[in-house]
Design a protein around this motif. Structure first.
Motif, mmCIF file in Angstrom:
data_model
loop_
_atom_site.group_PDB
_atom_site.id
_atom_site.type_symbol
_atom_site.label_atom_id
_atom_site.label_comp_id
_atom_site.label_asym_id
_atom_site.label_seq_id
_atom_site.Cartn_x
_atom_site.Cartn_y
_atom_site.Cartn_z
ATOM 1 N N ARG A 22 0.854 -1.199 0.000
ATOM 2 C CA ARG A 22 0.000 0.000 0.000
ATOM 3 C C ARG A 22 0.885 1.242 0.000
ATOM 4 O O ARG A 22 1.795 1.372 0.817
ATOM 5 N N ILE A 23 0.588 2.147 -0.920
ATOM 6 C CA ILE A 23 1.311 3.414 -1.036
ATOM 7 C C ILE A 23 0.332 4.541 -0.723
ATOM 8 O O ILE A 23 -0.747 4.605 -1.298
ATOM 9 N N ASP A 24 0.702 5.417 0.205
ATOM 10 C CA ASP A 24 -0.134 6.562 0.578
ATOM 11 C C ASP A 24 0.444 7.835 -0.031
ATOM 12 O O ASP A 24 1.639 8.095 0.087
ATOM 13 N N CYS A 25 -0.407 8.628 -0.690
ATOM 14 C CA CYS A 25 0.001 9.892 -1.289
ATOM 15 C C CYS A 25 -0.463 11.030 -0.387
ATOM 16 O O CYS A 25 -1.662 11.237 -0.201
ATOM 17 N N LYS A 26 0.490 11.752 0.188
ATOM 18 C CA LYS A 26 0.148 12.848 1.106
ATOM 19 C C LYS A 26 -0.518 14.016 0.397
ATOM 20 O O LYS A 26 -1.357 14.693 0.968
ATOM 21 N N GLU A 27 -0.147 14.266 -0.868
ATOM 22 C CA GLU A 27 -0.705 15.411 -1.586
ATOM 23 C C GLU A 27 -2.175 15.225 -1.940
ATOM 24 O O GLU A 27 -2.965 16.139 -1.857
#
Length: 70
Positions: A22-27
């Motif tokens: 799982r990759i989380d994108c802060k933007e």
């Protein structure tokens, strides 16, 4: 004495995402579950993925200019 400064080269190691990671994108405040790699070029690798809403998407992971690829 020499005025030259000793510059140490830093080794950058790049680890690409693995299927199921799982990759989380802060933007964008979105998350992606990474699938299989579906393409590669000189500047990036492209993976299939699923976002938090269940949409099938493609995620491009850019390669740094100088690195040691694992």
């Amino acid at each position: 004495m020499s005025d030259e400064k000793h510059v140490e080269k830093t080794r950058i190691e790049l680890v690409y995402p693995r299927p199921g990671e799982r990759i989380d994108c802060k933007e964008t405040h979105n998350s992606f579950v990474i699938g299989e790699m579906i393409g590669e070029g000189n500047f990036s690798k492209v993976y299939s993925a699923i976002d938090v809403w269940g949409n099938d998407v493609a995620v491009k992971v850019l390669k740094p200019k100088r690195c040691t690829l694992l």
